[in-house]
Design a protein around this motif. Sequence first.
Motif, PDB file in Angstrom:
ATOM      1  N   ASP A 159       0.834  -1.204   0.000  1.00 48.36           N
ATOM      2  CA  ASP A 159       0.000   0.000   0.000  1.00 48.36           C
ATOM      3  C   ASP A 159       0.868   1.254   0.000  1.00 48.36           C
ATOM      4  OD1 ASP A 159       0.880  -0.481   2.586  1.00 48.36           O
ATOM      5  OD2 ASP A 159      -0.890   0.429   3.515  1.00 48.36           O
ATOM      6  N   ILE A 160       1.806   1.305  -0.944  1.00 50.79           N
ATOM      7  CA  ILE A 160       2.663   2.485  -1.084  1.00 50.79           C
ATOM      8  C   ILE A 160       2.665   2.933  -2.544  1.00 50.79           C
ATOM      9  CG2 ILE A 160       4.156   1.749   0.823  1.00 50.79           C
ATOM     10  CD1 ILE A 160       6.295   1.041  -1.289  1.00 50.79           C
ATOM     11  N   GLU A 161       3.157   4.142  -2.744  1.00 46.68           N
ATOM     12  CA  GLU A 161       3.330   4.690  -4.089  1.00 46.68           C
ATOM     13  C   GLU A 161       4.643   5.470  -4.125  1.00 46.68           C
ATOM     14  OE1 GLU A 161       1.170   7.804  -7.236  1.00 46.68           O
ATOM     15  OE2 GLU A 161       0.279   7.407  -5.266  1.00 46.68           O
ATOM     16  N   TYR A 162       5.461   5.212  -5.135  1.00 45.37           N
ATOM     17  CA  TYR A 162       6.719   5.936  -5.296  1.00 45.37           C
ATOM     18  C   TYR A 162       6.444   7.290  -5.938  1.00 45.37           C
ATOM     19  CZ  TYR A 162       9.148   1.639  -4.122  1.00 45.37           C
ATOM     20  OH  TYR A 162       9.615   0.528  -3.458  1.00 45.37           O
ATOM     21  N   MET A 163       6.909   8.352  -5.291  1.00 48.05           N
ATOM     22  CA  MET A 163       6.720   9.710  -5.778  1.00 48.05           C
ATOM     23  C   MET A 163       7.963  10.238  -6.484  1.00 48.05           C
ATOM     24  SD  MET A 163       3.724   9.783  -4.553  1.00 48.05           S
ATOM     25  CE  MET A 163       3.243  11.426  -5.035  1.00 48.05           C
ATOM     26  N   THR A 164       9.076   9.520  -6.377  1.00 46.92           N
ATOM     27  CA  THR A 164      10.348   9.938  -6.966  1.00 46.92           C
ATOM     28  C   THR A 164      10.618   9.126  -8.226  1.00 46.92           C
ATOM     29  OG1 THR A 164      11.221  10.469  -4.779  1.00 46.92           O
ATOM     30  CG2 THR A 164      12.819  10.189  -6.561  1.00 46.92           C
ATOM     31  N   TYR A 165      10.782   9.796  -9.348  1.00 42.96           N
ATOM     32  CA  TYR A 165      11.114   9.107 -10.595  1.00 42.96           C
ATOM     33  C   TYR A 165      12.620   8.828 -10.643  1.00 42.96           C
ATOM     34  CZ  TYR A 165       6.425   9.734 -12.407  1.00 42.96           C
ATOM     35  OH  TYR A 165       5.060   9.654 -12.585  1.00 42.96           O
ATOM     36  N   GLY A 166      12.947   7.628 -11.135  1.00 42.80           N
ATOM     37  CA  GLY A 166      14.337   7.220 -11.195  1.00 42.80           C
ATOM     38  C   GLY A 166      14.892   6.789  -9.850  1.00 42.80           C
ATOM     39  N   TRP A 167      14.003   6.375  -8.950  1.00 41.45           N
ATOM     40  CA  TRP A 167      14.456   6.021  -7.598  1.00 41.45           C
ATOM     41  C   TRP A 167      15.344   4.786  -7.593  1.00 41.45           C
ATOM     42  CZ3 TRP A 167      13.071   1.260  -5.629  1.00 41.45           C
ATOM     43  CH2 TRP A 167      11.968   0.613  -6.207  1.00 41.45           C
ATOM     44  N   GLY A 168      15.216   3.938  -8.584  1.00 49.27           N
ATOM     45  CA  GLY A 168      16.054   2.744  -8.652  1.00 49.27           C
ATOM     46  C   GLY A 168      17.521   3.103  -8.843  1.00 49.27           C
ATOM     47  N   ARG A 169      17.797   4.073  -9.713  1.00 49.21           N
ATOM     48  CA  ARG A 169      19.179   4.506  -9.930  1.00 49.21           C
ATOM     49  C   ARG A 169      19.715   5.199  -8.680  1.00 49.21           C
ATOM     50  NH1 ARG A 169      23.321   2.834 -11.633  1.00 49.21           N
ATOM     51  NH2 ARG A 169      22.095   2.096 -13.427  1.00 49.21           N
ATOM     52  N   ILE A 170      18.889   6.003  -8.015  1.00 54.24           N
ATOM     53  CA  ILE A 170      19.310   6.635  -6.753  1.00 54.24           C
ATOM     54  C   ILE A 170      19.691   5.560  -5.747  1.00 54.24           C
ATOM     55  CG2 ILE A 170      18.530   8.008  -4.788  1.00 54.24           C
ATOM     56  CD1 ILE A 170      16.678   9.517  -6.734  1.00 54.24           C
ATOM     57  N   LEU A 171      18.896   4.517  -5.674  1.00 53.36           N
ATOM     58  CA  LEU A 171      19.135   3.440  -4.713  1.00 53.36           C
ATOM     59  C   LEU A 171      20.453   2.724  -5.009  1.00 53.36           C
ATOM     60  CD1 LEU A 171      17.810   1.936  -2.318  1.00 53.36           C
ATOM     61  CD2 LEU A 171      16.751   0.416  -3.975  1.00 53.36           C
ATOM     62  N   ILE A 172      20.676   2.385  -6.266  1.00 62.96           N
ATOM     63  CA  ILE A 172      21.914   1.699  -6.645  1.00 62.96           C
ATOM     64  C   ILE A 172      23.131   2.568  -6.350  1.00 62.96           C
ATOM     65  CG2 ILE A 172      23.228   0.849  -8.627  1.00 62.96           C
ATOM     66  CD1 ILE A 172      20.496  -0.091  -9.785  1.00 62.96           C
TER      67      ILE A 172
END
Length: 312
Positions: A65-78
């Motif tokens: 029950d969440i929604e990601y508000m940041t685009y490109g969060w996968g690259r930020i995470l890596i």
Amino acid sequence: MISLIIASANPEYLKKLKDNIAQTIGVQYELLITDNKNQKKGLSQMYNEAASLAKFELLCFMHEDIEYMTYGWGRILIDTFASRTIGLLGVAGSTYKSLTPSMWVADGILGDPVRVNMIQHFKYTSVSPIQHRINPLKEQLSQVTTIDGVWMCMPRYVFEQHRFDEELLPGFHGYDLDLSLQIVGSYPIYVTHEILISHFSEGNPGRDWMDTILKVHQKHLAKLPLNYAKLPQPIMRTSEKNALKVLLLDLRRLGYSLPFRLAIMHRFKFYKVLSVIEFIKFYHKILFNKLVQKKTGNYKISNEAIPNEIIC
């Protein structure tokens, strides 16, 4: 690149999350979804089983029950994990973990220990959504002691050393607190302020939750409290007194008996942070209030047995 692990109980929530991930993550990923709707497995077991099947080196555990508000969060995470050694990463956490049993942060702790980057919606009340962006030092990453389980990421090698405790936690509570307290001290734990999510429900703690929190604190008692906030001793003492008051009120509200509440004060060694006089005052206040209720006809005691591990 990233293995995303979700225990799902609501097909509608899951579909929305899958679409949202596809639109926002920006890197290669896999979804490892376990159907939690009809299974009798606990969350710790489901997370362990799914993570054991992951093909990528970065594991993310999340509520559906969440929604990601940041685009490109996968690259930020890596990039975040590549830039430093990280044992566990979340979007909400605390720089102080109390001796007093609580969730990842205890009510009443002074010194602004919370670090959060999340929009919180409310399912059980009519409160409007709150955008929590608590980052007093203006950091990209804040080192904390514990994080909230709504969203947790870790390297595979850390997971292999610190799996979710299926034996202690056969249900759906306490897994985030236990995992944090397993990892802290071995690897640093951080909250990221670069990835924003919305969370569409708040906690609704009851007796099952409280029983679990007490067990987790007992397991990790020797390392508590954790004072990454560097609170001075007088502030720590006042904070723990505040948190203890909240705990005792919650135990009473949830129907825990007088002997149980008195035993809790001994078992969790509040004399480690309170003075002897303060400890005795708390102890007698609980006892006196209960005796006053008995004399006025309002005396009621629950019939639960005190678990052996709690008895002093």
